[in-house]
Design a protein around this motif. Structure first.
Motif, PDB file in Angstrom:
ATOM      1  N   PRO A  27       0.802  -1.232   0.000  1.00 38.21           N
ATOM      2  CA  PRO A  27       0.000   0.000   0.000  1.00 38.21           C
ATOM      3  C   PRO A  27       0.831   1.275   0.000  1.00 38.21           C
ATOM      4  N   ALA A  28       2.049   1.199   0.503  1.00 38.87           N
ATOM      5  CA  ALA A  28       2.877   2.409   0.563  1.00 38.87           C
ATOM      6  C   ALA A  28       3.373   2.832  -0.808  1.00 38.87           C
ATOM      7  N   THR A  29       3.616   1.862  -1.689  1.00 43.37           N
ATOM      8  CA  THR A  29       4.135   2.175  -3.020  1.00 43.37           C
ATOM      9  C   THR A  29       3.076   2.091  -4.109  1.00 43.37           C
ATOM     10  N   THR A 309      -0.033  18.142  13.087  1.00 49.10           N
ATOM     11  CA  THR A 309       1.297  17.617  13.421  1.00 49.10           C
ATOM     12  C   THR A 309       1.393  16.095  13.241  1.00 49.10           C
ATOM     13  N   MET A 310       0.289  15.462  12.879  1.00 48.68           N
ATOM     14  CA  MET A 310       0.310  14.002  12.735  1.00 48.68           C
ATOM     15  C   MET A 310       1.156  13.604  11.522  1.00 48.68           C
ATOM     16  N   LYS A 311       2.025  12.608  11.700  1.00 49.18           N
ATOM     17  CA  LYS A 311       2.931  12.173  10.639  1.00 49.18           C
ATOM     18  C   LYS A 311       2.313  11.011   9.868  1.00 49.18           C
ATOM     19  N   VAL A 312       2.170  11.216   8.578  1.00 52.17           N
ATOM     20  CA  VAL A 312       1.609  10.198   7.690  1.00 52.17           C
ATOM     21  C   VAL A 312       2.684   9.765   6.716  1.00 52.17           C
ATOM     22  N   GLY A 313       2.852   8.455   6.545  1.00 50.25           N
ATOM     23  CA  GLY A 313       3.866   7.953   5.628  1.00 50.25           C
ATOM     24  C   GLY A 313       3.935   6.446   5.652  1.00 50.25           C
ATOM     25  N   PHE A 365      -2.381   6.848   0.219  1.00 50.07           N
ATOM     26  CA  PHE A 365      -2.353   7.683   1.415  1.00 50.07           C
ATOM     27  C   PHE A 365      -3.529   8.661   1.441  1.00 50.07           C
ATOM     28  N   LEU A 366      -4.239   8.639   2.540  1.00 50.38           N
ATOM     29  CA  LEU A 366      -5.301   9.598   2.814  1.00 50.38           C
ATOM     30  C   LEU A 366      -5.084  10.072   4.243  1.00 50.38           C
ATOM     31  N   ALA A 367      -4.709  11.320   4.415  1.00 52.96           N
ATOM     32  CA  ALA A 367      -4.451  11.834   5.761  1.00 52.96           C
ATOM     33  C   ALA A 367      -5.756  11.986   6.530  1.00 52.96           C
ATOM     34  N   GLY A 368      -5.621  12.218   7.826  1.00 50.77           N
ATOM     35  CA  GLY A 368      -6.796  12.313   8.675  1.00 50.77           C
ATOM     36  C   GLY A 368      -7.766  13.397   8.243  1.00 50.77           C
ATOM     37  N   CYS A 369      -9.051  13.038   8.217  1.00 53.66           N
ATOM     38  CA  CYS A 369     -10.119  13.981   7.878  1.00 53.66           C
ATOM     39  C   CYS A 369     -10.989  14.197   9.112  1.00 53.66           C
ATOM     40  N   LEU A 370     -11.468  15.420   9.294  1.00 54.62           N
ATOM     41  CA  LEU A 370     -12.280  15.770  10.455  1.00 54.62           C
ATOM     42  C   LEU A 370     -13.509  16.547  10.006  1.00 54.62           C
ATOM     43  N   PHE A 371     -14.688  15.996  10.328  1.00 50.12           N
ATOM     44  CA  PHE A 371     -15.961  16.659  10.042  1.00 50.12           C
ATOM     45  C   PHE A 371     -16.579  17.171  11.340  1.00 50.12           C
ATOM     46  N   ASP A 372     -17.186  18.359  11.268  1.00 50.64           N
ATOM     47  CA  ASP A 372     -17.958  18.901  12.384  1.00 50.64           C
ATOM     48  C   ASP A 372     -19.407  19.078  11.939  1.00 50.64           C
TER      49      ASP A 372
END
Length: 500
Positions: A27-29, A309-313, A365-372
């Motif tokens: 999944p990383a590549t 600041t969350m590290k995604v990789g 890669f899909l970084a964190g998503c935040l809904f309000d």
């Protein structure tokens, strides 16, 4: 040519006679790393036959000898932990330290299985009637099967087969074809630990393999973890064929955030529970129900700051917090839910859709998503997204929050963040969910408890592993015995036996 992951049948690694292969991705590549053979009906039947042939001797092996294999297996798993975790990371995508946590929980189930002589003790009653003794025994079922998901290729199979095997059954495991390598390697370690050939067999496959297990009369019980539609299909099909079934389905776990909560600690806990393993956990936390706008505003602002600041990789880099999703199809599905949430009118506070990792541009890669301001009518609230998408719902009271949870079709896990013991006690007593945490966002029971949700999160009467696991993998037999005295001759009695 890519390497091909085959099957383990009767102690031997075997290719499939068919020509059906499926790609396994890194999944990383985003690249195809290997292929997995999808078992034909005939191949699965060979595995069942091997388990059936091994059952009589294994059934009559003492529980003490069976658990000696588990003691040796525990040592081998620890010795090969790096290899196993690399397999998990390379096929699932989760960060290496998360894979190590998964493996540790798998090993805990082996440790529980090592208590087989104690776990299988029956009950004895002397002189239930004149010179009559009665006792119960827990006897194995025979050939049993497990069907496991992609997201925990080490832990979930170990919820099943170690305990099933120490109880005297023989086993056919069908792991996820998306993440096949760790399950196969760990089964090979069981052989190295002294497990006889045929006691544990592993077949890779898709619906053809699953349907063969569900319909074969030699298979006595089926354990499953996966989505609710498939869990319901497996439960309905297997029970119609007279099998015992435990089928764990989907989840939509909620956390209630009370106004008095320790906000900083709650946010740290929520971050890990919502975004750890890229949200691909049935115990993940995709919904926070904030009681009051003050709590809602505070949690959104703090989560927004933490996400920046969350590290995604890639998962092989232990400095990262979150890796990629398992494959492109799942990536597109999760991304589609984010699109839908925007369309439905939820406020997308943090958007992780355009994430690109340098050197891994083709990774999933899909970084964190935040809904309000998510509402109960929205699809992003109702459905199990199984990705790094967190929804904030705002309500006015604890009771309104609990009603929201109790009305949802799933009842897998939940928690409350509060400093108030009365609020916590009321919550734990009245919430209609199977696994409950107080200031614990991932209330996953330890190996000597049992894991299982309520409502449409579990089909069947018994949960996974722990005490329920022992009951699931055995049948109770009660024996009543009398040895009449040669000095006494009794006549026939035609009334129902009693002590009156």
């Amino acid at each position: 040519m890519k390497s091909i992951v085959g099957h383990l049948i009767n102690g031997e690694l075997v290719p499939d006679n068919g020509d059906r292969l499926q790609d396994v991705y890194n999944p990383a590549t985003g690249e195809v790393a290997k292929q997995v053979a999808l078992a034909s009906k005939a191949t699965v039947e060979k595995a069942i036959a091997a388990a059936d042939a091994a059952f009589p001797a294994w059934r009559n092996t003492s529980p003490a000898k069976r658990c000696q294999v588990m003691f040796r297996l525990k040592v081998l798993l620890e010795e090969h932990s790096e290899t196993i975790c690399n397999m998990i990371t390379d096929e699932h995508g989760k960060v290496h330290h998360d894979a190590m946590g998964e493996l540790t929980r798998a090993i805990e189930n082996v440790e529980f299985a090592c208590g087989a002589p104690q776990l299988l003790k029956g009950e004895h009653s002397k002189n239930v009637g004149t010179a009559i003794d009665s006792w119960s025994e827990f006897q194995p079922l025979g050939v049993v099967a497990g069907i496991t998901p992609f997201n925990f290729p080490a832990m979930v199979p170990f919820w099943m087969w170690p305990l099933a095997i120490v109880c005297g059954n023989t086993f056919v495991l069908k792991p996820s074809e998306r993440t096949p390598s760790a399950s196969l390697f760990m089964a090979q370690l069981a052989l190295e630990a002294g497990l006889p050939a045929g006691v544990l067999n592993v077949v890779m496959g898709d619906k053809e393999a699953v349907d063969t297990l569900l319909n074969d009369k030699r298979v006595q019980a089926v354990s499953f973890v996966g989505s609710t539609p498939i869990a319901e299909y497996i439960y309905t099909t297997a029970t119609a064929n007279g099998k015992r079934v435990q089928a764990l389905g989907g989840a939509k776990n909620h956390a209630i955030l009370m106004p008095d909560a320790d906000m900083d600690n709650a946010v740290s806990a929520i971050m890990g529970a919502a975004y750890g393993s890229c949200g691909e956990r049935c115990m993940a936390l995709p919904v926070v129900v904030a009681v009051g706008d003050e709590a809602g505003d505070a949690v959104v602002e703090k989560l927004k700051a933490e996400l920046s600041t969350m590290k995604v990789g890639p998962g092989r880099d232990n400095n990262n917090d979150m890796g990629p999703l398992v494959n492109k199809a799942h990536f597109e599905k999760v991304k589609g839910y984010v699109d839908k949430g925007v369309e439905e009118g939820a406020i997308l506070v943090v958007d992780g859709r355009d994430t690109v990792i340098k050197g891994y541009e083709n990774g999933f890669f899909l970084a964190g998503c935040l809904f309000d301001h998510v509402t109960a009518e929205m699809k992003i609230y109702k459905d199990e997204i199984f990705g790094p998408v967190l929804c904030i719902v705002r309500v006015k009271s604890q009771q309104e929050a609990m009603d929201l949870i109790n009305d949802h079709e799933y009842g897998n896990g939940t928690c409350i963040f509060t400093r108030d013991g009365e609020s916590a006690r009321y919550f734990t007593d009245n919430i209609k969910v199977g696994m409950v945490g107080v200031n614990i966002p991932l209330p996953v029971p330890v190996s000597y408890q049992s894991f299982g949700g309520w409502k449409r999160s579990l089909f069947g009467d018994l949960s996974m592993y722990g005490p329920d696991g022992v009951r699931f993998w055995t049948r109770r037999k009660t024996i009543t015995q009398r040895w009449p005295s040669s000095q006494i001759r009794e006549g026939a009695k035609f009334s129902f036996p009693s002590n009156n």
